[in-house]
Design an enzyme around this catalytic site. Structure first.
Site, PDB file in Angstrom:
ATOM      1  N   GLU A 115      -1.578  20.901   7.333  1.00  0.00           N
ATOM      2  CA  GLU A 115      -2.103  22.314   6.781  1.00  0.00           C
ATOM      3  C   GLU A 115      -2.921  22.244   5.630  1.00  0.00           C
ATOM      4  O   GLU A 115      -2.401  21.402   4.752  1.00  0.00           O
ATOM      5  CB  GLU A 115      -0.700  22.929   6.559  1.00  0.00           C
ATOM      6  N   ILE A 117      -3.642  23.837   2.224  1.00  0.00           N
ATOM      7  CA  ILE A 117      -3.041  24.857   1.354  1.00  0.00           C
ATOM      8  C   ILE A 117      -3.988  25.178   0.203  1.00  0.00           C
ATOM      9  O   ILE A 117      -4.424  24.151  -0.572  1.00  0.00           O
ATOM     10  CB  ILE A 117      -1.551  24.267   0.717  1.00  0.00           C
ATOM     11  N   ASP A 220       8.366  10.216  -5.410  1.00  0.00           N
ATOM     12  CA  ASP A 220       7.320   9.893  -6.603  1.00  0.00           C
ATOM     13  C   ASP A 220       6.780  11.223  -6.985  1.00  0.00           C
ATOM     14  O   ASP A 220       5.598  11.734  -6.995  1.00  0.00           O
ATOM     15  CB  ASP A 220       6.054   9.238  -5.541  1.00  0.00           C
TER      16      ASP A 220
END
Ligand code: ADP
Length: 311
Positions: A115, A117, A220
């Protein structure tokens, strides 16, 4: 739509048929125009900022897709990124890009399609970030113990995630122990290795009386992997997911600029446990050791000073 695109992107490359491989020989193009539901890819925009891969935005008649290409490595790194994004997405908490497809490129290399963004300003979302991160931790639970169903990488260092019942054992062997051995092999650093082993022996004592449950970690979480969408909702990216102690998520906090409102919101959902600060030093040590192994001696003294706090 072209005017809209030009408002926020660099000048894009127009893709006439001749300038690009056909859909049959290009699996990215093929996926986008079949399962991806697009009939047309109108432009491909390169996106800078990545450390490891080539990133692009593919504009299509059904909206944009985000694509990363690695020219050298097979798909295992992207498969692990996909598994992490899926696990976080499935909690229905904090926003992460939905991963769509991972695969090999025809001759060598690999790709991930996800996707796209559109990022916006993120300066007001610290409290929301804290709350949603804690909710992700809580909702991402497993009965398999500590670990993940796939190994992944932290930076480019391997991160092993075999399912392990005991947290101290998992963290001792597969996190600190692994990095200490790497430093010994890479730099012949006996000093850090030997002192590190003494720390490992002390872990059961340091954790005695601490109840640890496996929760889903991003793994992370530093500012380079934290953003926000145009509505201001936090977005986290580029994970190194595993099920671990919630406090281990703060191992990268020295690079994350979390504000007091972030911590307040987080601890409202997952109350702070006695000894939090002490244990976070250990969790930071894992990432400092990884930085030492990745980037060299500049990080050695940070590792040593934490080890010396404990031994
Ligand atoms: P790398 O794997 O090389 O580290 P990154 O994940 O850092 O690549 O991504 C490279 C660039 O793409 C960064 O500038 C990042 O902000 C942007 N980016 C990452 N994921 C998305 C996404 N899903 N949608 C839009 N832009 C993204």
């Amino acid at each position: 739509s072209e005017a809209r695109v030009n408002q926020y992107g660099p000048p894009g490359e127009l893709i006439p048929g001749a300038a690009m491989a056909s859909a049959e020989s290009d699996p990215v193009r093929h996926w986008i125009t079949t399962e991806g539901g697009a009939t047309q890819i109108t432009r491909i925009w390169p996106i800078g900022g990545g450390c490891i891969n080539d990133a692009s935005r593919y504009d299509t008649d059904v909206g944009p897709f985000f694509v990363k290409i690695n020219r050298n490595e097979g798909p295992s790194m992207f498969a692990a990124e996909q598994a992490g994004l899926e696990a976080m997405h499935n909690t229905g908490t904090i926003r992460v890009p939905r991963p769509y497809k991972v695969g090999p490129l025809p001759r060598r290399g690999s790709y991930i399609i996800m996707e796209y963004i559109q990022f916006g300003a993120s300066n007001r979302s610290q409290a929301v970030l804290g709350e949603q991160l804690a909710e992700m931790h809580l909702k991402g639970s497993t009965d398999r113990g500590f670990g993940f169903h796939m190994d992944n990488t932290i930076g480019s260092t391997p991160q092993h995630n075999p399912w392990t019942k005991d947290w101290v054992e998992f963290f001792r062997v597969h996190r600190l122990g692994f990095q200490l051995s790497l430093a010994q092999q890479q730099y012949n650093d006996q000093d850090i290795y030997v002192k590190g082993q003494r720390l490992l022996e002390k872990l059961p004592e340091i954790f005695s009386g601490v109840h640890v449950q496996p929760v889903l970690l991003h793994g992370d979480l530093w500012s380079g992997n934290i953003s926000a969408d145009v509505d201001g909702n936090p977005v986290i990216l580029d994970p190194a997911c595993y099920y671990g102690h919630s406090e281990a998520e703060f191992g990268m906090s020295w690079c994350a600029s979390f504000s007091p409102s972030f911590y307040n919101a987080y601890f409202k959902v997952i109350p702070k446990q006695p000894g939090f600060e002490t244990r976070v030093e250990l969790y930071k040590l894992y990432h400092y050791l990884n930085h030492y192994n990745l980037f060299g001696s500049g990080y050695r003294s940070s590792c040593m000073s934490i080890i010396k706090q404990f031994v």
